[in-house]
Design an enzyme around this catalytic site. Structure first.
Site, mmCIF file in Angstrom:
data_model
loop_
_atom_site.group_PDB
_atom_site.id
_atom_site.type_symbol
_atom_site.label_atom_id
_atom_site.label_comp_id
_atom_site.label_asym_id
_atom_site.label_seq_id
_atom_site.Cartn_x
_atom_site.Cartn_y
_atom_site.Cartn_z
ATOM 1 N N CYS A 187 0.809 -1.280 -0.228
ATOM 2 C CA CYS A 187 0.145 0.219 0.041
ATOM 3 C C CYS A 187 0.910 1.381 -0.058
ATOM 4 O O CYS A 187 0.574 2.290 -0.708
ATOM 5 C CB CYS A 187 -0.735 -0.088 1.196
ATOM 6 S SG CYS A 187 -0.097 -0.740 2.568
ATOM 7 N N HIS A 190 -2.179 6.649 4.035
ATOM 8 C CA HIS A 190 -1.058 6.594 4.439
ATOM 9 C C HIS A 190 -0.143 7.824 3.845
ATOM 10 O O HIS A 190 -0.362 8.019 2.843
ATOM 11 C CB HIS A 190 -0.270 5.123 3.709
ATOM 12 C CG HIS A 190 -0.595 3.921 4.348
ATOM 13 N ND1 HIS A 190 -1.238 3.679 5.673
ATOM 14 C CD2 HIS A 190 -0.146 2.872 4.068
ATOM 15 C CE1 HIS A 190 -1.488 2.643 5.875
ATOM 16 N NE2 HIS A 190 -0.723 1.836 4.748
HETATM 17 P P1 NAP Z 1 -6.728 -9.357 7.621
HETATM 18 O O1 NAP Z 1 -7.763 -8.272 8.089
HETATM 19 O O2 NAP Z 1 -5.998 -10.096 8.909
HETATM 20 O O3 NAP Z 1 -7.591 -10.426 6.813
HETATM 21 C C1 NAP Z 1 -7.191 -11.745 6.600
HETATM 22 C C2 NAP Z 1 -8.205 -12.607 5.786
HETATM 23 O O4 NAP Z 1 -7.587 -13.754 5.298
HETATM 24 C C3 NAP Z 1 -9.348 -12.857 6.491
HETATM 25 O O5 NAP Z 1 -10.622 -12.973 5.706
HETATM 26 C C4 NAP Z 1 -9.141 -14.293 6.967
HETATM 27 O O6 NAP Z 1 -10.396 -15.043 7.239
HETATM 28 C C5 NAP Z 1 -8.284 -14.919 5.885
HETATM 29 N N1 NAP Z 1 -7.521 -16.082 6.218
HETATM 30 C C6 NAP Z 1 -6.535 -15.964 7.083
HETATM 31 N N2 NAP Z 1 -6.040 -17.382 7.420
HETATM 32 C C7 NAP Z 1 -6.657 -18.013 6.475
HETATM 33 C C8 NAP Z 1 -6.415 -19.432 5.973
HETATM 34 N N3 NAP Z 1 -5.570 -20.054 6.655
HETATM 35 N N4 NAP Z 1 -7.229 -19.821 5.078
HETATM 36 C C9 NAP Z 1 -8.133 -19.067 4.263
HETATM 37 N N5 NAP Z 1 -8.161 -17.470 4.657
HETATM 38 C C10 NAP Z 1 -7.626 -17.001 5.662
HETATM 39 O O7 NAP Z 1 -5.796 -8.777 6.592
HETATM 40 P P2 NAP Z 1 -5.925 -7.421 5.491
HETATM 41 O O8 NAP Z 1 -5.395 -6.237 5.935
HETATM 42 O O9 NAP Z 1 -7.009 -7.595 4.739
HETATM 43 O O10 NAP Z 1 -4.650 -7.979 4.481
HETATM 44 C C11 NAP Z 1 -4.903 -8.996 3.268
HETATM 45 C C12 NAP Z 1 -3.783 -9.252 2.410
HETATM 46 O O11 NAP Z 1 -3.680 -7.958 1.771
HETATM 47 C C13 NAP Z 1 -2.360 -9.326 3.255
HETATM 48 O O12 NAP Z 1 -1.614 -10.220 2.156
HETATM 49 C C14 NAP Z 1 -1.974 -7.983 3.359
HETATM 50 O O13 NAP Z 1 -0.245 -7.985 3.443
HETATM 51 C C15 NAP Z 1 -2.411 -7.114 2.057
HETATM 52 N N6 NAP Z 1 -2.463 -5.948 1.977
HETATM 53 C C16 NAP Z 1 -3.158 -5.347 2.978
HETATM 54 C C17 NAP Z 1 -3.273 -3.610 2.998
HETATM 55 C C18 NAP Z 1 -3.904 -3.149 4.034
HETATM 56 O O14 NAP Z 1 -3.892 -1.685 3.867
HETATM 57 N N7 NAP Z 1 -4.719 -3.747 4.987
HETATM 58 C C19 NAP Z 1 -2.664 -3.244 2.008
HETATM 59 C C20 NAP Z 1 -2.014 -3.786 0.770
HETATM 60 C C21 NAP Z 1 -1.946 -5.159 0.717
HETATM 61 P P3 NAP Z 1 -11.261 -15.428 8.534
HETATM 62 O O15 NAP Z 1 -11.563 -14.134 9.085
HETATM 63 O O16 NAP Z 1 -12.192 -16.260 8.386
HETATM 64 O O17 NAP Z 1 -9.981 -15.894 9.535
#
Ligand code: NAP
Length: 351
Positions: free
Chosen positions: A151, A243
């Site tokens: 991001c 950010h």
């Molecule tokens: P998050 O809020 O922690 O959400 C993670 C998601 O993955 C949840 O839906 C969770 O499902 C699922 N998950 C976790 N373990 C799993 C498994 N073993 N099998 C299947 N599903 C699983 O994370 P996020 O912030 O949304 O980020 C998601 C991705 O995007 C990450 O790789 C992060 O680095 C990237 N990213 C995030 C941002 C940002 O600004 N947040 C920006 C760029 C990139 P449950 O709820 O069912 O456990």
């Protein structure tokens, strides 16, 4: 095209922070219809409305609330999957989806720097999607995997792209990153209220590497990384979304702040992507007030897809300094992945 494009889409990791933004952005997408939402064992089998702790201001769409969360396995009745999985899960799961024939647009960092995986912002390096040809040849996948950057990288790369014609040599940047960037539940409140955390694991390395690939040249079917050197320092601050990044740049040609602002304002996406649903006419919005951009006031510029630049000044150490703001969960994540899926379809001639 006379017939409106229509594609079935699944969201992997739909209950998380980025997944929720994807559900929201896909509520009215002109081409994409969501047919499946997946999660971990914690959520599988439950209605999305119950499994997901919805954190967006806009209400959860009714169609999503009623969907039963599916296992994250390549047996979904979709053509496209948008992945919002944690990186360690994405590393194992995403290749299985690509091998099974899906177009995978991923937010995760697992494959961003792989030589045969496009790392793309369509309004910066649409041509890098051409790496798909190499990917198909080396991996024997019937599907495709492409990724969007970290991001914070998005805040730096758009303005740097506009400055590339002046020879970007060295960049120093300091980020002030919002809480939503850590996902949910993210950073404990007792650690971040009344505080700033000067360490975000793995973030500085990503910021120092990813722009070199994004700003590189696509030559003979491969990406030649740009030669610029980047030093990054990252901080978590108690804002919710957006950010802010303070950037100093050394250029080969010493242009003035006025010329810099002209170059950034005049930057336009390549014509191949200008009409895609997630494209914005003005990818870089330049503000001249001395106290802008600010996360609360400016993060929704271009519906969250424009990077907002301000405080453009001469730098006594390098050539120029300025401040850039990106909406981390839209331009930096959910919107970025949708834009990539649209751009990949354009590259494939499907839209
Ligand atoms: P998050 O809020 O922690 O959400 C993670 C998601 O993955 C949840 O839906 C969770 O499902 C699922 N998950 C976790 N373990 C799993 C498994 N073993 N099998 C299947 N599903 C699983 O994370 P996020 O912030 O949304 O980020 C998601 C991705 O995007 C990450 O790789 C992060 O680095 C990237 N990213 C995030 C941002 C940002 O600004 N947040 C920006 C760029 C990139 P449950 O709820 O069912 O456990």
């Amino acid at each position: 095209m006379s017939v409106k494009p229509s594609f079935r889409v699944a969201i992997l990791g739909a209950t998380g922070m980025v997944g929720q933004w994807l559900v929201h952005l896909l509520d009215h997408h002109p081409w994409f219809r969501v047919v499946a939402l997946t999660g971990s064992d914690r959520s599988v089998g439950r209605p999305y409305g119950e499994a997901c702790r919805w954190l967006l201001g806009a209400p959860m769409p009714e169609w999503a609330a009623q969907m039963i969360v599916r296992p994250t396995e390549p047996e979904l009745d979709a053509e496209i999957v948008i992945s919002a999985l944690p990186s360690e899960i994405a590393r194992e799961v995403e290749p299985r989806f690509a091998a099974a024939g899906y177009l995978v647009a991923s937010n995760a960092s697992a494959y961003r720097m792989a030589e045969d995986v496009p790392l793309v912002m369509p309004d910066v390096n649409f041509d890098h999607i051409g790496l798909i040809a190499r990917q198909r040849a080396t991996r024997n996948w019937s599907g495709t995997l492409l990724t969007n950057p970290n991001c914070t990288t998005t805040a730096a790369v758009l303005p740097l792209k506009a400055l590339m014609p002046y020879g970007v040599r060295r960049v120093h940047l300091v980020s002030l990153q919002a809480l939503s960037g850590a996902g949910y539940p993210g950073v404990p409140s007792l650690e971040i209220v009344d505080n700033i955390l000067p360490y975000i694991p793995g973030e500085e390395e990503k910021l120092e590497r990813e722009p070199r690939k994004l700003l590189g040249r696509f030559v003979d079917g491969a990406v030649e990384e740009a030669g610029l050197v980047i030093s990054a320092q990252t901080n978590r601050v108690p804002t919710l979304d957006g950010h802010l990044v303070c950037i100093s740049v050394e250029l080969e040609e010493a242009i003035s702040p006025e010329e810099t602002m002209r170059a950034m304002r005049g930057y336009r996406p390549p014509e191949e992507v200008a009409d895609l649903p997630s494209a914005v006419a003005q990818p870089i919005v330049v503000r001249t007030e001395p106290d802008r951009p600010q996360p609360r006031l400016d993060r929704m510029a271009g519906d969250g897809m424009s990077v907002v630049v301000g405080r453009v000044q001469r730098c006594p150490v390098f050539t120029l300094k300025f401040v850039a703001l990106t909406h981390n969960t839209i331009r930096g994540a959910a919107g970025a992945a949708l834009f990539n899926a649209e751009a990949a379809l354009r590259w494939m001639g499907k839209v």
